[in-house]
Design a protein around this motif. Sequence first.
Motif, short mmCIF file in Angstrom:
data_model
loop_
_atom_site.label_atom_id
_atom_site.label_comp_id
_atom_site.label_asym_id
_atom_site.label_seq_id
_atom_site.Cartn_x
_atom_site.Cartn_y
_atom_site.Cartn_z
N TRP A 1 0.85 -1.19 0.00
CA TRP A 1 0.00 0.00 0.00
C TRP A 1 0.88 1.24 0.00
O TRP A 1 2.02 1.21 0.47
CB TRP A 1 -0.90 0.01 1.23
N SER A 2 0.31 2.35 -0.48
CA SER A 2 1.06 3.61 -0.56
C SER A 2 0.19 4.75 -0.05
O SER A 2 -0.81 5.11 -0.69
CB SER A 2 1.47 3.87 -2.01
N ARG A 3 0.56 5.28 1.12
CA ARG A 3 -0.17 6.38 1.78
C ARG A 3 -1.59 5.97 2.18
O ARG A 3 -2.44 6.82 2.45
CB ARG A 3 -0.23 7.63 0.90
N VAL A 4 -1.85 4.68 2.20
CA VAL A 4 -3.17 4.14 2.54
C VAL A 4 -2.97 3.04 3.57
O VAL A 4 -2.00 2.27 3.50
CB VAL A 4 -3.86 3.57 1.28
N THR A 5 -3.88 2.94 4.54
CA THR A 5 -3.75 1.94 5.60
C THR A 5 -3.87 0.53 5.02
O THR A 5 -4.86 0.22 4.36
CB THR A 5 -4.86 2.13 6.65
N PRO A 6 -2.88 -0.32 5.25
CA PRO A 6 -3.02 -1.72 4.82
C PRO A 6 -4.22 -2.39 5.48
O PRO A 6 -4.73 -1.92 6.51
CB PRO A 6 -1.71 -2.36 5.29
N TYR A 7 -4.65 -3.50 4.88
CA TYR A 7 -5.83 -4.20 5.38
C TYR A 7 -5.59 -5.70 5.23
O TYR A 7 -5.44 -6.21 4.12
CB TYR A 7 -7.05 -3.77 4.59
N VAL A 8 -5.54 -6.40 6.37
CA VAL A 8 -5.18 -7.81 6.35
C VAL A 8 -6.20 -8.69 7.05
O VAL A 8 -5.92 -9.86 7.34
CB VAL A 8 -3.78 -8.04 6.98
N LEU A 9 -7.40 -8.18 7.32
CA LEU A 9 -8.40 -8.95 8.06
C LEU A 9 -8.66 -10.31 7.42
O LEU A 9 -8.81 -11.32 8.12
CB LEU A 9 -9.71 -8.16 8.14
N MET A 10 -8.71 -10.38 6.11
CA MET A 10 -9.06 -11.62 5.42
C MET A 10 -7.84 -12.45 5.05
O MET A 10 -7.99 -13.51 4.43
CB MET A 10 -9.88 -11.31 4.17
N GLY A 11 -6.66 -11.96 5.40
CA GLY A 11 -5.44 -12.69 5.04
C GLY A 11 -4.62 -13.08 6.23
O GLY A 11 -4.98 -13.98 6.98
N GLY B 1 -10.05 -3.91 12.10
CA GLY B 1 -10.02 -5.21 11.45
C GLY B 1 -8.66 -5.85 11.49
O GLY B 1 -8.53 -7.07 11.71
N ASN B 2 -7.62 -5.04 11.31
CA ASN B 2 -6.27 -5.58 11.36
C ASN B 2 -5.94 -6.14 12.73
O ASN B 2 -5.26 -7.18 12.85
CB ASN B 2 -5.27 -4.48 10.99
N LEU B 3 -6.42 -5.46 13.78
CA LEU B 3 -6.17 -5.96 15.14
C LEU B 3 -6.92 -7.27 15.40
O LEU B 3 -6.42 -8.13 16.13
CB LEU B 3 -6.57 -4.90 16.16
N HIS B 4 -8.09 -7.42 14.82
CA HIS B 4 -8.78 -8.70 14.95
C HIS B 4 -7.93 -9.82 14.36
O HIS B 4 -7.80 -10.90 14.97
CB HIS B 4 -10.14 -8.64 14.23
N ALA C 1 -18.83 -8.67 11.45
CA ALA C 1 -18.72 -8.13 12.81
C ALA C 1 -17.56 -7.13 12.89
O ALA C 1 -17.68 -6.08 13.52
CB ALA C 1 -18.53 -9.25 13.81
N SER C 2 -16.45 -7.47 12.25
CA SER C 2 -15.30 -6.57 12.26
C SER C 2 -15.63 -5.26 11.56
O SER C 2 -15.26 -4.17 12.03
CB SER C 2 -14.10 -7.23 11.58
N PHE C 3 -16.35 -5.34 10.44
CA PHE C 3 -16.69 -4.12 9.71
C PHE C 3 -17.60 -3.23 10.56
O PHE C 3 -17.44 -2.00 10.57
CB PHE C 3 -17.35 -4.44 8.37
N ARG C 4 -18.54 -3.83 11.26
CA ARG C 4 -19.41 -3.03 12.14
C ARG C 4 -18.60 -2.32 13.22
O ARG C 4 -18.90 -1.17 13.58
CB ARG C 4 -20.48 -3.93 12.76
N GLU C 5 -17.56 -2.97 13.72
CA GLU C 5 -16.70 -2.31 14.71
C GLU C 5 -15.87 -1.20 14.08
O GLU C 5 -15.61 -0.18 14.73
CB GLU C 5 -15.79 -3.34 15.39
N MET C 6 -15.47 -1.37 12.82
CA MET C 6 -14.78 -0.30 12.13
C MET C 6 -15.69 0.91 11.98
O MET C 6 -15.25 2.06 12.12
CB MET C 6 -14.27 -0.77 10.76
N VAL C 7 -16.95 0.66 11.67
CA VAL C 7 -17.92 1.76 11.56
C VAL C 7 -18.06 2.47 12.90
O VAL C 7 -18.08 3.71 12.97
CB VAL C 7 -19.29 1.22 11.08
#
Length: 319
Positions: A190-200, A280-283, A302-308
């Motif tokens: 990623w570049s200047r954007v928060t990485p996202y690894v919830l599904m990986g 999500g990443n912390l999950h 559930a993780s997405f609802r917590e992100m919201v």
Amino acid sequence: MTGPNAAPLPQAPTPLPGLGGEGVLHSVAEGVYAFVQPDGGWCLNNAGLVAGRGRSVLIDTAATEARARRLREEVERIVPGGPDLVVNTHFHGDHTFGNGQFSDRAVIVSHEGTRADSGEAGLGLRQLWPDVEWGATPLTLPTVTFRDTLTVHAEDLRVELLHVGPAHTPDDVVAWVPERSVLFTGDVVWSRVTPYVLMGSVSGSLLALERLRALRATTVVPGHGPVGGPELIDETEAYLRRLLELAREGRRAGRTPLETARAADLGPFAALVDPERLVGNLHRADAELGGLAPGARLDVGASFREMVAFHGGLPACHA
């Protein structure tokens, strides 16, 4: 940052009509182009084109009908008629929903796990942001799949497809163009954007980044955000290592991932686009520290609802 054979980047790219952000293919090396959609937030992904003598390969598509049509217009400026092959680096809709714009001519290729996950996920991403003008994005699955590596040829240019997941998703693929030292990473980098690894996987991502670094690419085209060089690999890794520190601190304190996110000091990473992904990443990080296998499934909804909740409302999607 561009490769050694790069043409100058246009100074004033044409904006997407009626949409925010840019949508222009920039030359990053001879015969190699990046389609970058600022600011790289939710569903504003990058794509790439490798155009050899008479054959071409498109890497990823776009989230909405309008953006995929714009991508096709840009590709056809370079390759009249469109690409011969389309590669999906992973199953998320921002990288695959535009497949249907190219399937009349192109063969669509992915990892076998990506095809399976695309079929299972369907068009579900659209439900997260019902106000987005998605347009017609028929589910169009890859027709050619592979397991470990696959080399495709844009005539004089090789495109090496390398399975490096689990990282962002269970089965990520990157596209390496060795003759031009250009690496298309999908959402592993990623570049200047928060990485996202919830599904990986956090640990899998770190292994994947080590493997990508060994390629010694001059130009790195991330899945989201501006094109750069190998420093983008380092920056993604630095975020993930900070994530692991926060997850360990949270476990020691007996906090939930959401509580850890609310108490976290992200330092320089707080300025990255879409910081709510930290939840999500912390999950994922917490589950792996507890013994969950890389790529094993978690409750994404559930993780997405917590992100919201962390964000204070639905995160913006400008697709």
